[in-house]
Design an enzyme around this catalytic site. Structure first.
Site, PDB file in Angstrom:
ATOM      1  N   HIS A 172       2.355  -1.388   5.189  1.00 51.06           N
ATOM      2  CA  HIS A 172       2.996  -2.610   5.682  1.00 51.06           C
ATOM      3  C   HIS A 172       4.266  -2.241   6.434  1.00 51.06           C
ATOM      4  O   HIS A 172       4.699  -1.103   6.415  1.00 51.06           O
ATOM      5  CB  HIS A 172       3.322  -3.568   4.517  1.00 51.06           C
ATOM      6  CG  HIS A 172       4.410  -3.103   3.588  1.00 51.06           C
ATOM      7  ND1 HIS A 172       4.922  -3.881   2.579  1.00 51.06           N
ATOM      8  CD2 HIS A 172       5.106  -1.932   3.508  1.00 51.06           C
ATOM      9  CE1 HIS A 172       5.856  -3.217   1.936  1.00 51.06           C
ATOM     10  NE2 HIS A 172       5.990  -2.043   2.467  1.00 51.06           N
ATOM     11  N   HIS A 174       4.388   1.903   6.699  1.00 50.52           N
ATOM     12  CA  HIS A 174       4.432   2.946   5.673  1.00 50.52           C
ATOM     13  C   HIS A 174       3.661   2.383   4.498  1.00 50.52           C
ATOM     14  O   HIS A 174       3.334   1.195   4.491  1.00 50.52           O
ATOM     15  CB  HIS A 174       5.879   3.264   5.290  1.00 50.52           C
ATOM     16  CG  HIS A 174       6.579   2.092   4.674  1.00 50.52           C
ATOM     17  ND1 HIS A 174       7.156   1.097   5.418  1.00 50.52           N
ATOM     18  CD2 HIS A 174       6.744   1.735   3.378  1.00 50.52           C
ATOM     19  CE1 HIS A 174       7.671   0.185   4.617  1.00 50.52           C
ATOM     20  NE2 HIS A 174       7.430   0.526   3.373  1.00 50.52           N
ATOM     21  N   ASP A 186      -7.061  -3.380  -0.388  1.00 46.24           N
ATOM     22  CA  ASP A 186      -7.046  -1.947  -0.678  1.00 46.24           C
ATOM     23  C   ASP A 186      -7.371  -1.125   0.576  1.00 46.24           C
ATOM     24  O   ASP A 186      -8.351  -1.399   1.273  1.00 46.24           O
ATOM     25  CB  ASP A 186      -8.061  -1.629  -1.787  1.00 46.24           C
ATOM     26  CG  ASP A 186      -7.926  -0.193  -2.271  1.00 46.24           C
ATOM     27  OD1 ASP A 186      -6.806   0.365  -2.213  1.00 46.24           O
ATOM     28  OD2 ASP A 186      -8.945   0.377  -2.699  1.00 46.24           O
ATOM     29  N   HIS A 187      -6.510  -0.153   0.856  1.00 49.02           N
ATOM     30  CA  HIS A 187      -6.645   0.695   2.049  1.00 49.02           C
ATOM     31  C   HIS A 187      -6.632  -0.112   3.340  1.00 49.02           C
ATOM     32  O   HIS A 187      -7.440   0.109   4.249  1.00 49.02           O
ATOM     33  CB  HIS A 187      -7.876   1.600   1.946  1.00 49.02           C
ATOM     34  CG  HIS A 187      -7.686   2.682   0.915  1.00 49.02           C
ATOM     35  ND1 HIS A 187      -7.738   2.408  -0.434  1.00 49.02           N
ATOM     36  CD2 HIS A 187      -7.392   3.991   1.041  1.00 49.02           C
ATOM     37  CE1 HIS A 187      -7.503   3.522  -1.091  1.00 49.02           C
ATOM     38  NE2 HIS A 187      -7.274   4.503  -0.234  1.00 49.02           N
TER      39      HIS A 187
HETATM   40 ZN   LIG Z   1       7.362  -0.725   1.753  1.00 48.54          ZN
END
Ligand SMILES: [Zn+2]
Lengths: 136, 140
Positions: free
Chosen positions: A14, A39, A79-80
């Site tokens: 995000h 990141h 997820d991912h």
């Molecule tokens: Zn963060």
């Protein structure tokens, strides 16, 4: 009343950015988290439901069903993933830990079998977590 | 919408549990090993919980940089690598972790204005922890 907590983990990326802020304001408010390339974190999710114990099954909630709802509503979606670009709520909402807890609550609250949602806790790292109880 | 944010910090300090209001034998009985005259230390973990409406423009209860900055300055810089018995706060109080919880809660309650202080939780060791929420009931 018994409270039951189910844990899950997901990894996602995000970044924090408010298009209404200037570039300079975004950097000041969000610091390193403003990096537009994003990141990531290993998030830990704890979902707590509450209810009376069913006298026939001895369960508050059917764990298999709870797991299915969690997988479908949260893990399959997040997820991912790059939260800002792949989860519709975060096209407009900044994907902070606070907003993740609120979004996960909203995704789960009407989908749970029988038991009532009590709390959503999201750990962004082992030393930072947010609780949401559905309060306005 | 109201959310609760918890941040965890660590510091290391020593203390000795001894009350000047009791005779030495009674101190030894009540505090056991913790009464040893030269003190001993712990790695304390503190969890600070603040609450408030999530700001729509930032997505935050409060900016983590503000909370971290305040706790570093007002708590960690003052308590880390110190002997708690020597600090002004404990001049007239035995530095149990109960007392430490209340002292840290009061520091935050008085000085941190960016969100509502909900509670302070301290782990003295992996085996025991203490929570203090002022006079309020704790949200579970
Ligand atoms: Zn963060």
């Amino acid at each position: 009343m018994v409270y039951l907590t189910r844990k899950a983990e997901f990894a996602a990326s995000h970044y924090y950015h408010n298009p209404e802020f200037t570039a300079e304001e975004n950097r000041r408010v969000f610091g390193k988290c403003n990096n537009p390339n994003g990141h990531g974190h290993n998030y830990t999710l704890e979902v707590t439901v509450k209810g009376e114990v069913d006298p026939r099954s001895g369960f508050v909630v059917d764990l298999r069903q709870l797991k299915e709802v969690l997988n479908r509503e949260v893990l399959d979606a997040m997820d991912h993933r790059f939260l800002n670009k792949e989860v519709p709520e975060f096209y407009t909402r900044i994907p902070t830990t606070e907003n993740l807890a609120i979004t996960i609550w909203q995704r789960l609250v009407s989908k749970l079998p029988k038991a009532k949602l009590h709390r959503v806790r999201v750990y962004e790292t082992p030393d930072l977590f947010v609780d949401f109880y559905g309060e306005a | 919408m109201k959310a609760y944010l918890t941040r965890r910090y660590m510091f290391s300090a020593s203390h000795r549990l001894h009350s000047g209001a009791m005779p030495d034998e009674e101190n030894a009985v009540i505090y056991g090993k913790c009464n040893n005259p030269y003190g001993h230390g712990h790695n304390y973990a503190i969890e600070v919980t603040v609450s408030g409406p999530v700001d729509e423009s930032t997505g935050m209860v409060c900016n983590l940089a503000d909370l971290d900055g305040f706790v570093r300055h007002a708590v960690l810089d003052r308590f880390d690598r110190q002997n708690l018995n020597m600090l002004a706060e404990f001049a007239a109080m035995v530095p149990t972790t109960e007392a430490l919880s209340a002292v840290i809660y009061d520091i935050l309650q008085r000085g941190f204005s960016h969100a509502h202080l909900e509670k302070v939780r301290i782990e003295e060791t992996m085996m025991n922890s203490f929570e203090y929420a002022g006079g309020a009931e704790m949200r579970r």
